[in-house]
Design a protein around this motif. Structure first.
Motif, PDB file in Angstrom:
ATOM      1  N   UNK A 138      94.172  65.915 143.685  1.00 36.39           N
ATOM      2  CA  UNK A 138      94.870  65.631 142.510  1.00 36.39           C
ATOM      3  C   UNK A 138      95.158  67.087 142.062  1.00 36.39           C
ATOM      4  N   UNK A 139      94.392  68.108 142.323  1.00 32.36           N
ATOM      5  CA  UNK A 139      94.934  69.552 142.031  1.00 32.36           C
ATOM      6  C   UNK A 139      96.154  69.868 142.633  1.00 32.36           C
ATOM      7  N   UNK A 140      96.270  69.472 144.029  1.00 29.03           N
ATOM      8  CA  UNK A 140      97.273  69.934 144.857  1.00 29.03           C
ATOM      9  C   UNK A 140      98.608  69.160 144.326  1.00 29.03           C
ATOM     10  N   UNK A 141      98.204  67.872 144.060  1.00 30.96           N
ATOM     11  CA  UNK A 141      99.486  67.216 143.427  1.00 30.96           C
ATOM     12  C   UNK A 141      99.878  67.582 142.291  1.00 30.96           C
ATOM     13  N   UNK A 142      98.826  67.829 141.260  1.00 31.08           N
ATOM     14  CA  UNK A 142      99.769  68.708 140.058  1.00 31.08           C
ATOM     15  C   UNK A 142     100.053  69.981 140.234  1.00 31.08           C
ATOM     16  N   UNK A 143      99.754  70.592 140.973  1.00 30.92           N
ATOM     17  CA  UNK A 143     100.096  72.093 141.022  1.00 30.92           C
ATOM     18  C   UNK A 143     101.373  72.199 141.849  1.00 30.92           C
ATOM     19  N   UNK A 144     101.374  71.415 143.152  1.00 33.90           N
ATOM     20  CA  UNK A 144     102.550  71.539 143.966  1.00 33.90           C
ATOM     21  C   UNK A 144     103.370  70.475 143.887  1.00 33.90           C
ATOM     22  N   UNK A 145     103.046  69.499 143.525  1.00 37.76           N
ATOM     23  CA  UNK A 145     103.884  68.091 143.379  1.00 37.76           C
ATOM     24  C   UNK A 145     103.633  67.417 144.657  1.00 37.76           C
ATOM     25  N   UNK A 146     103.241  68.134 145.801  1.00 35.40           N
ATOM     26  CA  UNK A 146     102.864  67.383 147.090  1.00 35.40           C
ATOM     27  C   UNK A 146     101.776  66.482 146.950  1.00 35.40           C
ATOM     28  N   UNK A 147     101.908  65.066 147.697  1.00 32.51           N
ATOM     29  CA  UNK A 147     100.712  64.185 147.496  1.00 32.51           C
ATOM     30  C   UNK A 147      99.989  64.519 148.991  1.00 32.51           C
ATOM     31  N   UNK A 148      98.664  64.899 148.503  1.00 25.74           N
ATOM     32  CA  UNK A 148      97.672  65.059 149.720  1.00 25.74           C
ATOM     33  C   UNK A 148      96.592  64.103 149.454  1.00 25.74           C
ATOM     34  N   UNK A 149      95.945  63.304 150.515  1.00 25.51           N
ATOM     35  CA  UNK A 149      95.224  62.396 150.293  1.00 25.51           C
ATOM     36  C   UNK A 149      93.822  63.024 150.423  1.00 25.51           C
ATOM     37  N   UNK A 150      92.834  62.055 149.807  1.00 27.05           N
ATOM     38  CA  UNK A 150      91.404  62.785 149.751  1.00 27.05           C
ATOM     39  C   UNK A 150      90.867  63.123 151.221  1.00 27.05           C
ATOM     40  N   UNK A 151      91.378  62.311 152.278  1.00 24.52           N
ATOM     41  CA  UNK A 151      90.750  62.616 153.474  1.00 24.52           C
ATOM     42  C   UNK A 151      91.219  63.672 154.023  1.00 24.52           C
ATOM     43  N   UNK A 152      92.642  63.972 153.742  1.00 24.01           N
ATOM     44  CA  UNK A 152      92.894  65.151 154.307  1.00 24.01           C
ATOM     45  C   UNK A 152      92.547  66.606 153.649  1.00 24.01           C
ATOM     46  N   UNK A 153      91.926  66.266 152.332  1.00 29.20           N
ATOM     47  CA  UNK A 153      91.365  67.473 151.710  1.00 29.20           C
ATOM     48  C   UNK A 153      89.914  67.742 152.093  1.00 29.20           C
TER      49      UNK A 153
END
Length: 163
Positions: A138-153
């Protein structure tokens, strides 16, 4: 005065009777009373000497008894100190044994508590990883705008959490 005139006439007879009476008194006192008085005085002196000897003997016996009494008191005191020291030593050993036993119990309980704490901490980390992975995505999505899944994180979160 007629008595003075008769004095030379009766002087010799009075003097004779005076000597006779005093002689009788002297012999009665010297032969009858003085020996009795001397025996009483001698008996009294002998009794005083015997009493003094008996008192001295009793004093010596008392001193001897006192010496024996003091020796017994010292022996008793020594024995009491010895018994007290033995009791102290025994009590110290008993206390030491009890403290060791309690120390072992406390050590066992501490080890068990530490193991439970470690297990709880490990469990908390395991439960924290998915939550942290989701929060990171969620932080990556909010900061960068790229959607990263929880499994990837998850691999990145594991690397940070486990060092």
């Amino acid at each position: 005065m007629p008595q003075i005139v008769q004095l030379p006439l009766i002087f010799a007879s009075q003097l004779f009777w005076l000597v006779v009476v005093f002689g009788i008194i002297y012999f009665v006192i010297a032969k009858g009373m003085v020996p009795k008085i001397q025996s009483v005085v001698e008996d009294r002196d002998r009794k005083i000497a015997d009493d003094l000897a008996a008192a001295q003997k009793a004093r010596e016996q008392a001193e001897t008894s006192e010496g024996v009494y003091r020796e017994r008191i010292e022996a008793g005191r020594s024995e009491a100190l010895k018994v007290a020291q033995e009791a102290k030593t025994k009590a110290a050993l008993d206390t030491e044994k009890k403290l060791k036993a309690v120390d072992e119990k406390v050590g066992t309980r501490i080890a068990e508590a530490q193991a439970r704490i470690r297990a709880a901490a490990d469990q908390a980390r395991l439960e924290l990883e998915p939550v942290a992975a989701e929060a990171a995505s969620e932080l990556v999505t909010k900061l960068t705008g790229q959607k990263v899944s929880a499994k990837d994180a998850e691999p990145a979160v594991k690397a940070v959490l486990h060092g």
